[in-house]
Design a protein around this motif. Structure first.
Motif, PDB file in Angstrom:
ATOM      1  N   PHE A 171       0.661  -1.265   0.072  1.00  0.00           N
ATOM      2  CA  PHE A 171      -0.057  -0.018   0.092  1.00  0.00           C
ATOM      3  C   PHE A 171       0.828   1.135   0.066  1.00  0.00           C
ATOM      4  O   PHE A 171       0.335   2.358  -0.026  1.00  0.00           O
ATOM      5  CB  PHE A 171      -0.844  -0.048   1.187  1.00  0.00           C
ATOM      6  CG  PHE A 171      -2.253  -0.876   1.308  1.00  0.00           C
ATOM      7  CD1 PHE A 171      -3.141  -0.507   0.788  1.00  0.00           C
ATOM      8  CD2 PHE A 171      -1.912  -2.210   1.425  1.00  0.00           C
ATOM      9  CE1 PHE A 171      -4.397  -1.509   0.581  1.00  0.00           C
ATOM     10  CE2 PHE A 171      -2.999  -3.165   1.511  1.00  0.00           C
ATOM     11  CZ  PHE A 171      -4.196  -2.677   1.120  1.00  0.00           C
ATOM     12  N   TYR A 172       2.158   1.132   0.030  1.00  0.00           N
ATOM     13  CA  TYR A 172       3.259   2.382   0.280  1.00  0.00           C
ATOM     14  C   TYR A 172       4.347   1.917  -0.500  1.00  0.00           C
ATOM     15  O   TYR A 172       4.687   0.987  -0.996  1.00  0.00           O
ATOM     16  CB  TYR A 172       3.395   2.558   1.719  1.00  0.00           C
ATOM     17  CG  TYR A 172       4.273   1.493   2.319  1.00  0.00           C
ATOM     18  CD1 TYR A 172       5.662   1.611   2.289  1.00  0.00           C
ATOM     19  CD2 TYR A 172       3.766   0.595   3.027  1.00  0.00           C
ATOM     20  CE1 TYR A 172       6.343   0.660   3.104  1.00  0.00           C
ATOM     21  CE2 TYR A 172       4.557  -0.457   3.904  1.00  0.00           C
ATOM     22  CZ  TYR A 172       5.799  -0.578   3.651  1.00  0.00           C
ATOM     23  OH  TYR A 172       6.693  -1.521   4.199  1.00  0.00           O
ATOM     24  N   ASP A 173       4.831   3.303  -0.803  1.00  0.00           N
ATOM     25  CA  ASP A 173       6.115   3.135  -1.309  1.00  0.00           C
ATOM     26  C   ASP A 173       7.094   4.084  -0.634  1.00  0.00           C
ATOM     27  O   ASP A 173       6.616   4.832   0.407  1.00  0.00           O
ATOM     28  CB  ASP A 173       6.282   3.417  -3.084  1.00  0.00           C
ATOM     29  CG  ASP A 173       5.608   4.745  -3.209  1.00  0.00           C
ATOM     30  OD1 ASP A 173       5.837   5.811  -2.438  1.00  0.00           O
ATOM     31  OD2 ASP A 173       5.283   4.975  -4.460  1.00  0.00           O
ATOM     32  N   GLU A 174       8.511   4.288  -1.234  1.00  0.00           N
ATOM     33  CA  GLU A 174       8.958   5.561  -0.357  1.00  0.00           C
ATOM     34  C   GLU A 174       8.677   6.860  -0.360  1.00  0.00           C
ATOM     35  O   GLU A 174       9.250   7.463   0.606  1.00  0.00           O
ATOM     36  CB  GLU A 174      10.581   5.389  -0.831  1.00  0.00           C
ATOM     37  CG  GLU A 174      11.321   3.848  -0.687  1.00  0.00           C
ATOM     38  CD  GLU A 174      12.803   4.131  -1.127  1.00  0.00           C
ATOM     39  OE1 GLU A 174      13.388   5.102  -0.926  1.00  0.00           O
ATOM     40  OE2 GLU A 174      13.345   2.813  -1.637  1.00  0.00           O
ATOM     41  N   GLU A 175       7.620   6.991  -1.055  1.00  0.00           N
ATOM     42  CA  GLU A 175       7.453   8.572  -1.011  1.00  0.00           C
ATOM     43  C   GLU A 175       6.058   8.686  -0.279  1.00  0.00           C
ATOM     44  O   GLU A 175       5.650   9.615  -0.027  1.00  0.00           O
ATOM     45  CB  GLU A 175       6.865   8.992  -2.468  1.00  0.00           C
ATOM     46  CG  GLU A 175       7.820   8.836  -3.597  1.00  0.00           C
ATOM     47  CD  GLU A 175       8.774   9.891  -3.245  1.00  0.00           C
ATOM     48  OE1 GLU A 175       8.618  10.923  -3.019  1.00  0.00           O
ATOM     49  OE2 GLU A 175       9.940   9.521  -3.257  1.00  0.00           O
ATOM     50  N   THR A 176       5.445   7.599   0.524  1.00  0.00           N
ATOM     51  CA  THR A 176       4.304   7.379   1.141  1.00  0.00           C
ATOM     52  C   THR A 176       4.592   8.103   2.637  1.00  0.00           C
ATOM     53  O   THR A 176       5.671   7.812   3.157  1.00  0.00           O
ATOM     54  CB  THR A 176       3.745   6.106   1.594  1.00  0.00           C
ATOM     55  OG1 THR A 176       3.310   5.442   0.035  1.00  0.00           O
ATOM     56  CG2 THR A 176       2.435   5.992   2.220  1.00  0.00           C
ATOM     57  N   THR A 177       3.768   8.750   3.198  1.00  0.00           N
ATOM     58  CA  THR A 177       4.121   9.237   4.386  1.00  0.00           C
ATOM     59  C   THR A 177       2.927   8.558   5.566  1.00  0.00           C
ATOM     60  O   THR A 177       1.918   8.419   5.122  1.00  0.00           O
ATOM     61  CB  THR A 177       3.692  10.850   4.669  1.00  0.00           C
ATOM     62  OG1 THR A 177       4.575  11.567   3.933  1.00  0.00           O
ATOM     63  CG2 THR A 177       3.860  11.501   5.994  1.00  0.00           C
ATOM     64  N   PHE A 178       3.415   8.110   6.684  1.00  0.00           N
ATOM     65  CA  PHE A 178       2.600   7.506   7.485  1.00  0.00           C
ATOM     66  C   PHE A 178       2.372   8.567   8.587  1.00  0.00           C
ATOM     67  O   PHE A 178       3.348   9.245   9.282  1.00  0.00           O
ATOM     68  CB  PHE A 178       3.508   6.291   8.341  1.00  0.00           C
ATOM     69  CG  PHE A 178       3.559   4.998   7.390  1.00  0.00           C
ATOM     70  CD1 PHE A 178       2.648   4.110   7.670  1.00  0.00           C
ATOM     71  CD2 PHE A 178       4.376   5.115   6.490  1.00  0.00           C
ATOM     72  CE1 PHE A 178       2.381   2.859   7.085  1.00  0.00           C
ATOM     73  CE2 PHE A 178       4.209   3.756   5.643  1.00  0.00           C
ATOM     74  CZ  PHE A 178       3.243   2.671   5.901  1.00  0.00           C
ATOM     75  N   LEU A 179       1.266   8.637   9.104  1.00  0.00           N
ATOM     76  CA  LEU A 179       0.774   9.642  10.033  1.00  0.00           C
ATOM     77  C   LEU A 179       0.125   8.807  11.394  1.00  0.00           C
ATOM     78  O   LEU A 179      -0.913   8.181  11.006  1.00  0.00           O
ATOM     79  CB  LEU A 179      -0.140  10.812   9.648  1.00  0.00           C
ATOM     80  CG  LEU A 179      -0.711  11.684  10.708  1.00  0.00           C
ATOM     81  CD1 LEU A 179       0.184  12.115  11.430  1.00  0.00           C
ATOM     82  CD2 LEU A 179      -1.717  12.509   9.972  1.00  0.00           C
ATOM     83  N   LEU A 180       0.997   8.467  12.142  1.00  0.00           N
ATOM     84  CA  LEU A 180       0.342   7.569  13.361  1.00  0.00           C
ATOM     85  C   LEU A 180       0.048   8.368  14.465  1.00  0.00           C
ATOM     86  O   LEU A 180       0.934   9.362  14.984  1.00  0.00           O
ATOM     87  CB  LEU A 180       1.389   6.542  13.455  1.00  0.00           C
ATOM     88  CG  LEU A 180       1.957   5.710  12.425  1.00  0.00           C
ATOM     89  CD1 LEU A 180       2.962   4.907  12.840  1.00  0.00           C
ATOM     90  CD2 LEU A 180       0.871   5.103  11.630  1.00  0.00           C
TER      91      LEU A 180
END
Length: 179
Positions: free
Chosen positions: A136-145
Motif C-alpha cells: 500500500f506504500y512506497d518510499e514516497e508515502t507518509t505514515f501519520l500515526l
C-alpha cells in the motif's frame, strides 16, 4: 474550523450515539476533543494527500474527520469488524462524504492500492503496522500515526525518517521513506 465542519461533527456525533447504544463502538462522551485530535495533525503534513489509507478505522477516528477537511483526498478505511465497518459506511453516506470507501476486512487480505498517506490511531506497534501495509506504500508515502506515550520506543528501530510531535497526551508520529 468552518461552521460546516462543526455541523458535520455534530451530525456524526448523533449517528455515533445512536449506533453506540446497540453496538458499543466507543466510550467517548464528548466528540469535539476527538475531532480536534484527529485534525490537529493536518498541519504537520508538508503536502496535500490525494489517496489516504486508514488502518483499523474502528469508530472513524481520525479518518472521518480528516475526510471532512481534506475533501479532495480519496480515503480508504480498512476495518475487519463488521459492526464497525457497517457503522463507517452508514456514517459516510449520512454525512455525504463521497471521498470515503470502506473496506470490510483486514488490510493485509485486501486488494492493494498505492497511498500517499497512511493513518492509524492506536491500533498496533508501528513496525507491525508497516508490515501489514506492505503493498500500500512506497518510499514516497507518509505514515501519520496517532500514538500514546510509547511512541518513541516503537519507532526507534525503524530505518526511515521519523519525527514525533507531542500535543497534550497525543504523540503524532510522521514516518517517511519506509522501505
Amino acid at each position: 474550523m468552518s461552521v460546516k465542519f462543526w455541523d458535520n461533527v455534530a451530525k456524526f456525533d448523533e449517528i455515533l450515539k445512536k449506533f453506540n447504544k446497540i453496538h458499543s463502538l466507543t466510550n467517548y462522551k464528548d466528540i469535539k476533543p476527538v475531532a480536534l485530535d484527529s485534525i490537529e495533525a493536518i498541519k504537520l503534513l508538508d503536502f496535500t494527500p490525494k489517496v489516504c489509507v486508514d488502518v483499523g478505522s474502528g469508530a472513524g477516528f481520525p479518518a472521518i474527520f480528516l475526510a471532512m477537511i481534506l475533501s479532495e483526498c480519496e480515503f480508504h478505511l480498512y476495518e475487519p469488524i463488521a459492526k464497525k465497518s457497517s457503522f463507517l459506511s452508514y456514517a459516510a453516506l449520512s454525512l455525504n462524504l463521497q471521498n470515503i470507501t470502506v473496506h470490510s476486512g483486514k488490510i493485509e487480505k485486501c486488494d492493494k492500492i498505492k497511498a500517499d498517506l497512511i493513518t492509524s490511531r492506536a491500533l498496533m506497534n508501528a513496525a507491525d503496522l508497516i508490515r501489514i501495509c506492505q503493498g500500500f506504500y512506497d518510499e514516497e508515502t507518509t505514515f501519520l500515526l496517532y500514538k500514546g506515550s510509547n511512541a518513541k520506543f516503537e519507532i526507534e528501530e525503524l530505518k526511515c525518517y521519523k519525527k514525533i510531535y507531542q500535543e497534550n497526551e497525543r504523540n503524532y508520529v510522521i514516518l517517511k521513506g519506509v522501505k
